[in-house]
Write an enzyme that holds these catalytic residues in place. Sequence first.
Site, PDB file in Angstrom:
ATOM      1  N   LEU A  74     -10.804  -0.898   6.832  1.00  0.00           N
ATOM      2  CA  LEU A  74     -12.246  -1.067   6.648  1.00  0.00           C
ATOM      3  C   LEU A  74     -12.630  -1.941   5.459  1.00  0.00           C
ATOM      4  CD1 LEU A  74     -13.301   2.607   7.453  1.00  0.00           C
ATOM      5  CD2 LEU A  74     -13.048   0.689   9.043  1.00  0.00           C
ATOM      6  N   ASP A 127      11.711  -5.795  -6.496  1.00  0.00           N
ATOM      7  CA  ASP A 127      12.597  -6.315  -5.451  1.00  0.00           C
ATOM      8  C   ASP A 127      13.560  -7.364  -5.993  1.00  0.00           C
ATOM      9  OD1 ASP A 127      13.504  -6.694  -2.686  1.00  0.00           O
ATOM     10  OD2 ASP A 127      12.551  -8.659  -2.885  1.00  0.00           O
TER      11      ASP A 127
END
Length: 157
Positions: A74, A127
């Site tokens: 939304l 990462d």
Amino acid sequence: MKFTHFDEKGRARMVDVTGKAVTERIAITEGIVKMKPETLKMILNKEIAKGDVFQVARLAGIMAAKMTPHLIPLCHPLPITSVEIDFEADEEKSQVKIKTTVKTTAQTGVEMEAMVATSLAALTIYDMCKAVDKEMEIDEIKLIYKAGGKSGEFKRT
């Protein structure tokens, strides 16, 4: 209590911003990535095997800001006019502070875009460095400033 993202029947809905004024909006967020001192030194010396950690994390954050409406249900797609991501290494605390500034001229704010950008920049640092430091921590992601729109200015104290 009336929820803005649900209609009178309890169905999810996107908030209608049609009647809201188009104003310049800005949001600034911060986050911290804590790591071992050796990991921070490797980042600063560009010795991480995957490449220049800050440049890749910056690019990931910028791309993430642009993808926010695809990630947060939304959330309105916005014409983002600027995304700036800076990194501040603190060798004493063995951490990196990420600061993101997002701007637009629109009917709703860019707080979520800035938060998503900071989060993805932090995840990218993790990462890229996880092979040398699996104990890194991502912490303190927060809104520190926003301006524009009906609710006006917010400054974290």
